[in-house]
Structure formats: C-alpha cells, structure tokens
Design a protein around this motif. Structure first.
Motif, short mmCIF file in Angstrom:
data_model
loop_
_atom_site.label_atom_id
_atom_site.label_comp_id
_atom_site.label_asym_id
_atom_site.label_seq_id
_atom_site.Cartn_x
_atom_site.Cartn_y
_atom_site.Cartn_z
N UNK A 305 -14.04 -1.96 7.45
CA UNK A 305 -14.87 -3.31 7.09
C UNK A 305 -14.22 -3.77 6.06
N UNK A 306 -13.27 -2.73 5.04
CA UNK A 306 -12.30 -3.77 3.99
C UNK A 306 -11.25 -2.24 3.53
N UNK A 307 -10.44 -3.06 2.66
CA UNK A 307 -9.32 -1.74 2.09
C UNK A 307 -9.94 -1.96 0.64
N UNK A 308 -9.49 -0.92 -0.45
CA UNK A 308 -9.45 -0.89 -2.06
C UNK A 308 -8.56 -0.80 -1.92
N UNK A 343 -15.65 3.02 7.22
CA UNK A 343 -15.54 2.09 7.42
C UNK A 343 -14.73 1.85 5.72
N UNK A 344 -14.47 2.38 4.74
CA UNK A 344 -13.33 1.79 4.13
C UNK A 344 -12.43 2.64 4.40
N UNK A 347 -5.41 3.63 -0.21
CA UNK A 347 -4.34 3.60 -0.40
C UNK A 347 -4.05 4.91 0.00
N UNK A 348 -4.72 6.09 1.22
CA UNK A 348 -4.40 7.02 1.61
C UNK A 348 -6.05 6.96 2.29
N UNK A 349 -5.94 6.28 3.57
CA UNK A 349 -7.13 7.10 4.15
C UNK A 349 -7.04 7.81 5.02
#
Length: 390
Positions: A305-308, A343-344, A347-349
C-alpha cells in the motif's frame, strides 16, 4: 634374524609373527639390527641413500605394527589357547614399545627424511593422543569457564576427539598428528594466561595463524558473520558489515606452511572469497530492490500500500508508540504485525517477517529511539509552522 638392508622389508604375516616374536631375545636382535644398520648408513651413505633407508625402516616398522595390532585383536577375541595369551600379550607389548622408541629416534634425528605423509599405525595412537587429549580437556574447561562461544568449543572438540580414535576424514598421518600437537599447544598457551578482554579474539587469531582450514571452522566463521549481520535493516548497513569483515580478515596473519588439510585453500583465502561474494550479492539485491520500488511495474509485482523511509526496527518502534498511546487500536498485536508484513514496504522490505517483528519488540536501541524521536519532532515542527491555528 638376519640384518635388514635398504631394499629388504620385514617378512612377517599371520601366524609367523608368533614364531618370530615368541621370545624377547628375538625382538632385541631385530631392533639391534635396525639400530646397527642406521649407524652404518649414517657413516658412509650419501643423502639419497639415507633417505631411502629411513623410508624403508619407517615402512617396515609401520607394517610390523599393523600386523601386531591384528595379532593382539586375535588374542583379545580368544582365538589363541588361554595359556598362550598372557605370554604373547606381553611379548607383543614389548614389540610396540620398542617400535615406538625406534620411530621417535628416526623422527627426531632425521626429520628431513622422515615421511610425514605416511599413516600412523593405529596401535600407536594412545602413545601420542593421551598428551594431546589431556591438553584439550584443560583447554575445554577454560573455554567453558570463560563462557566462550559454544559453537567454537564444538568445532575444537570435534577436531581433537576425531583424532582420539584416529577416525579422521582420511587415515591419520604423522603430519596430522603434528598439527594436532601444534594447535593444542598454541591454544593451551592462550588459555593458560587466563581470561583477557580479547580472549576469544586471541584464540581466533591463533587459529588463523595456524591455518586451521578445517571445514567445520570455515562453517562456524560463516555462521558467526551471518548471525552478526542478521539484525541490520538496510542494504547499506549490510554492505558495511561485510566490508568490515573483509578488512579484518586481511589483517590476520596465516602461516601457509602448515594447515589442517593441504589439499584445501588456506582459511583466510576461503573466507575472503566468501565475503567478497556476499558483497556482490548484496549489491545485486539492492539494485533489484531499488528498480522494483521506483519502477512502473504495477502493484501485482510489488503489492504494498505504501513505503516508509524507516528501517524495520524504527517502524516497529513507531507503531509501538502508536499502540501504547492509543492512537492505533488493535485487539491482537499479531493482526498489526500481519498488516505490516503484507502491506508496508520499508527501506529494506526483505527483512520484514513475523519472526523479525517479534524480535524487535524488545527494548529498542539508542539509535532507533533517536531516529523516531527526530521524526516526531519534525512532524511537530511542521504542525507548528504550517498548520498551527490562531
């Protein structure tokens, strides 16, 4: 018994061993012949002849001891008359002791001609391994007392106890025995000094210096490095960690003249190659991750849904504050964890998993707290500057 020549081996096999060594006098004659021949060769022989003679004597004694071991096994299994067992057991013990002394003589006086790649007769293991295993017993107690990494203790324990019965990856040679003795002596010297701040580091440095290229030690070093790196949250941090390991490895001194296995590369080269490959791998992952985040491949490929712009630890701590202050309300924390995992993007999923999230619910470190605090302060400053109402 006739005296040996350099091209003549001891002809002993099966039952004839009993006939040859039925009396102590016969044993004495046999070894007197060997000692006499060595003195004769030493007086008038050239280097090549001396080398050939020492090799043949070593081969003769090795063959004799192997057959002696088989005969002792026959005695132990009760295949000889009861009356004869005690007599032959004593006679064969004299053979073993005399053989041991003779081998020690040629090994110490003629080290350049002694074949260290020849297998050690198994019957001689107790003569040599008792001292080494006693050293290891004291070393192990010291390592456990000083709470050294159990993984390192297991590596050394396997190394020394493999030598206990001579059941190595290959037959134990004189070179293997010499290496066991060197490693036990050097590590014992460190442990005898008592605990120091760099106790574990001193042991590792010595194992590298002694080129301890044992497969289990390589695996231990690899596992240790990965365990240390596991907690980092960005590719940049991971690359820095691997680069630090490469720098540290390059500082280790390695004596390539000795090793556990001379068919393998030295331990530093093995680990350096592994670390360099890991650095390349991280760069490839970082490049692929970056192109996926900013590429126009659609949500089906990268379905977040989005990145932080936070690391996993920072994100978890921020949401922990949200839940503890009641901003975010969830019945079960695992529901929030599953949402963050699925879903989020951070910087390093690739670091986000249920397991890694649970591990990060412990007390956050200083850097994480400072980063989240800075984020909240910047939000408050923005609120006061842009959205503050009169």
């Amino acid at each position: 018994m006739e005296h040996l020549t350099c091209d003549q081996n001891v002809a002993l096999s099966g039952d004839s061993v009993i006939d040859h060594f039925g009396q102590i006098r016969t044993i004495k004659q046999y070894f007197d012949a060997l000692y006499g021949k060595i003195r004769h060769v030493l007086e008038g022989s050239d280097t090549e002849n001396l080398h050939n003679c020492i090799y043949h004597y070593q081969l003769d004694i090795t063959s004799l001891l192997e057959k002696t071991g088989l005969l002792i096994k026959t005695i132990d299994e009760g295949k000889l008359p009861l009356k004869a067992r005690k007599k032959y057991r004593y006679v064969l013990w004299v053979v073993i002791k005399r053989s041991f002394r003779f081998i020690e003589l040629i090994k110490s006086r003629y080290p350049d001609y002694f074949d260290r790649n020849m297998a050690i007769p198994q019957i001689l293991y107790p003569f040599y391994m008792t001292k080494i295993l006693k050293r290891w017993f004291n070393i192990k107690k010291s390592l456990q007392h000083n709470k050294i990494d159990p993984g390192l203790i297991d590596v050394l324990n396997g190394f020394f106890n493999v030598g206990k019965n001579g059941v190595m990856d290959r037959k134990m040679t004189w070179q293997d025995l010499s290496y066991l003795d060197i490693v036990s002596s050097e590590v014992s010297w460190i442990t005898d000094k008592g605990k120091t701040v760099e106790y574990r580091q001193d042991i590792l440095q010595n194992l590298f210096r002694l080129n301890f290229n044992h497969p289990s030690f390589f695996s231990y070093c690899v596992r240790y490095m990965h365990n240390q790196i596991q907690g980092v949250d960005t590719y940049l941090q991971e690359r820095r960690e691997w680069l630090d390991y490469r720098r540290n490895l390059s500082a280790f001194i390695v004596c390539r003249d000795i090793c556990y296995d001379d068919s393998m590369k030295d331990i530093r080269t093995q680990l350096m190659e592994y670390v360099i490959e890991q650095i390349r791998y991280v760069k490839k992952k970082e490049k692929l991750h970056r192109s996926t985040i900013f590429g126009k491949l659609g949500r089906a490929v990268y379905p977040y849904y989005f990145h932080v712009s936070l690391t996993v630890s920072q994100l978890i701590f921020l949401f922990r504050l949200f839940t503890e202050t009641g901003v975010v309300i969830v019945r079960h924390r695992k529901d929030l964890n599953e949402f963050l995992v699925n879903h989020v993007g951070t910087t390093r999923k690739d670091n986000i998993s249920i397991g890694s999230i649970r591990s990060k619910y412990t007390r956050p470190d200083k850097d994480v707290v400072n980063k989240v605090s800075a984020v909240l302060i910047s939000m408050l400053n923005l609120l006061n500057a842009k959205y503050k109402t009169k």
